[in-house]
Structures are given as C-alpha cells and as structure tokens.
Write an enzyme that holds these catalytic residues in place. Structure first.
Site, mmCIF file in Angstrom:
data_model
loop_
_atom_site.group_PDB
_atom_site.id
_atom_site.type_symbol
_atom_site.label_atom_id
_atom_site.label_comp_id
_atom_site.label_asym_id
_atom_site.label_seq_id
_atom_site.Cartn_x
_atom_site.Cartn_y
_atom_site.Cartn_z
ATOM 1 N N SER A 111 0.881 -1.030 0.053
ATOM 2 C CA SER A 111 0.117 -0.073 0.063
ATOM 3 C C SER A 111 0.674 1.237 -0.123
ATOM 4 C CB SER A 111 -0.913 0.117 1.238
ATOM 5 O OG SER A 111 -1.857 -1.081 1.225
HETATM 6 N N1 SAH Z 1 -1.163 -4.782 3.934
HETATM 7 C C1 SAH Z 1 -0.520 -4.947 3.047
HETATM 8 C C2 SAH Z 1 -1.131 -4.538 1.624
HETATM 9 C C3 SAH Z 1 -1.097 -5.711 0.860
HETATM 10 S S1 SAH Z 1 -2.604 -5.555 -0.366
HETATM 11 C C4 SAH Z 1 0.886 -4.281 3.112
HETATM 12 O O1 SAH Z 1 1.128 -3.482 3.780
HETATM 13 O O2 SAH Z 1 1.884 -4.467 2.091
HETATM 14 C C5 SAH Z 1 -3.781 -6.590 0.089
HETATM 15 C C6 SAH Z 1 -3.327 -8.173 0.519
HETATM 16 O O3 SAH Z 1 -4.547 -8.749 0.856
HETATM 17 C C7 SAH Z 1 -3.095 -8.940 -0.676
HETATM 18 O O4 SAH Z 1 -1.545 -9.494 -0.301
HETATM 19 C C8 SAH Z 1 -4.000 -9.883 -0.907
HETATM 20 O O5 SAH Z 1 -3.421 -11.212 -1.331
HETATM 21 C C9 SAH Z 1 -4.318 -10.024 0.419
HETATM 22 N N2 SAH Z 1 -5.917 -10.754 0.526
HETATM 23 C C10 SAH Z 1 -6.803 -10.564 -0.254
HETATM 24 N N3 SAH Z 1 -7.981 -11.335 0.092
HETATM 25 C C11 SAH Z 1 -7.656 -12.101 1.072
HETATM 26 C C12 SAH Z 1 -8.243 -12.919 2.015
HETATM 27 N N4 SAH Z 1 -9.426 -13.203 1.732
HETATM 28 N N5 SAH Z 1 -7.632 -13.114 3.061
HETATM 29 C C13 SAH Z 1 -6.415 -12.831 3.249
HETATM 30 N N6 SAH Z 1 -5.821 -11.816 2.549
HETATM 31 C C14 SAH Z 1 -6.163 -11.606 1.541
#
Ligand code: SAH
Length: 214
Positions: A64
């Site tokens: 993000s």
């Molecule tokens: N908080 C992260 C942002 C990652 S983007 C950071 O600081 O880098 C969002 C993430 O949510 C992705 O890695 C994606 O794989 C995950 N995601 C999406 N759906 C999900 C689910 N049902 N359960 C767990 N993770 C999920």
C-alpha cells in the site's frame, strides 16, 4: 539489519509530506520514519521505496501507499497492547507499523508466498508481537477474538459479518468498501453491540478475494 539507517533523509521527506496531507498522529509519523520500506519491496522498485505510491509485490498484489497505511492506522486509533487483526498481510509493511506502535498483531494472508516472505522478513528484523496466518481473511480468527481493532487492506464489496462479530465492544473496524474505487469506512461497536458507521475518503485497493492460494 546493517542498512536500516540508509535513506533516513528520504524517509524524513516522506513523513513531512504525509504530515502536510493530514497525518497528525506523531507516533504514526515516527513509525513511518523508523521503518525501512525498501526492505518490503522488490529489488526493481527499491529505489522508489520512499515515494508516496503503491508498488507491485509478488502474486499480483501491492504494498500500500504510505499515505494509505498512515490514514488507515490513524483511523484505528492504536493504543499500546491493543489486539489488532489485519486482513491482507501482503508485504508485511502495515503489520510492522502496527507492531512498532505497540499493538499485538494478528495478520492473515491468502497467498502462501506472501505470508511466508512477510513472516521471514519481520522475524529477521526482530519485530516482536506479530503473528502470521495463512488463512482466508473472510473468516477472521474466531479463536483469538475479540479484537480491539480490525483493519482490512483489500477492497471489500460489503462489510463481512464475521469480522464484525469478532470486534470487541468499543473497537473499530477500518475497511475500504466498494467496487472500482472504495470508500474508507470505520465501524465502531458501541456498548450493547450497536454499530456506528463513519465514511471517509476514497481509495483504490486490490480485491478482497475468497479462499486461500498455495
Ligand atoms: N497490508 C499490505 C497490503 C497488501 S495488498 C501491505 O502493507 O503490504 C492486500 C493483500 O490482501 C494482498 O496481499 C492480498 O493477497 C490479500 N488478500 C486479499 N483477499 C484476502 C483474504 N480473503 N484473506 C487474506 N488476505 C487477502
């Protein structure tokens, strides 16, 4: 890690720009200043780690934008020892910020590779108080509920009931909701279980997807 003081100048600039965009919580600004974001990124993008932008990570996901991380964290109103559930570990950057703020963090990721990479990195950095789960975030973590704070870092079509069920009285759930672009929402569980919803700015997240990937 030996290079953790590198790029302090760039981090200072980033923090100043976040301040001018409305991030006022000094503890959050300090955490963003302290944490080397380039550790969380792929080699190809490392040079750009202190730009206020999202970047690609593995499995077609993103780390993000720092502003988004700071914004969601500010809405959560983290206090030391808060028990916090994060959905979407991704790179582990948001989890690390929560950990630096003194929260007890439970973070869930659906992609095994991302889950393992984040876990390895944060352990190598010596960050304590963060537990990693390779699970479907739609289910939350009922066995550790209730949580003082819940943060979803992927775009949801609606607010999952299971996550609301796992929120403590007085707790906040911060979640981006909507298709295309999302409205940041904060749902607070009042005494007696009544839910109060507040709406904030628009953001763009990768989708919240059902089930896990190996
Ligand atoms: N908080 C992260 C942002 C990652 S983007 C950071 O600081 O880098 C969002 C993430 O949510 C992705 O890695 C994606 O794989 C995950 N995601 C999406 N759906 C999900 C689910 N049902 N359960 C767990 N993770 C999920």
């Amino acid at each position: 890690m030996e290079d953790q003081f590198w790029h302090k100048g760039l981090r200072k600039k980033l923090v100043t720009s976040l301040e001018s965009k409305g991030i006022t919580d000094i503890n959050i600004l300090h955490a963003l200043y302290a944490l080397p974001r380039h550790y969380f990124m792929e080699k190809a993008f490392e040079e750009m780690a202190y730009e206020d932008k999202a970047f690609p990570i593995e499995n077609g996901q993103t780390i993000s934008q720092p502003y988004t991380v700071a914004y969601q964290t500010q809405l959560l109103g983290i206090k030391k020892r808060d028990k916090v559930l994060e959905i979407g570990t991704g790179s582990g950057y948001q989890a690390a910020i929560l950990g630096l703020l003194g929260a007890r963090v439970y973070t869930i990721e659906r992609h095994r590779i991302l889950h393992l990479n984040a876990k390895r990195l944060l352990q190598k950095m010596g960050l304590k108080g963060i537990r990693f789960y390779h699970k479907d975030g739609y289910q939350g973590l009922a066995e550790f509920a209730p949580f003082d704070k819940i943060i979803v870092t992927a775009a949801a079509d609606e607010v999952p009931q299971k996550l609301l069920d796992q929120l403590a009285i007085g707790g906040h759930l911060v979640i981006p909701v909507g298709q295309g672009t999302q409205t940041m929402m904060r749902i607070t569980k009042k005494t007696g279980g009544e839910l109060v919803t507040e709406k904030f700015d628009k953001f763009k997240f990768v989708p919240f997807v059902n089930g896990i990937e190996n």
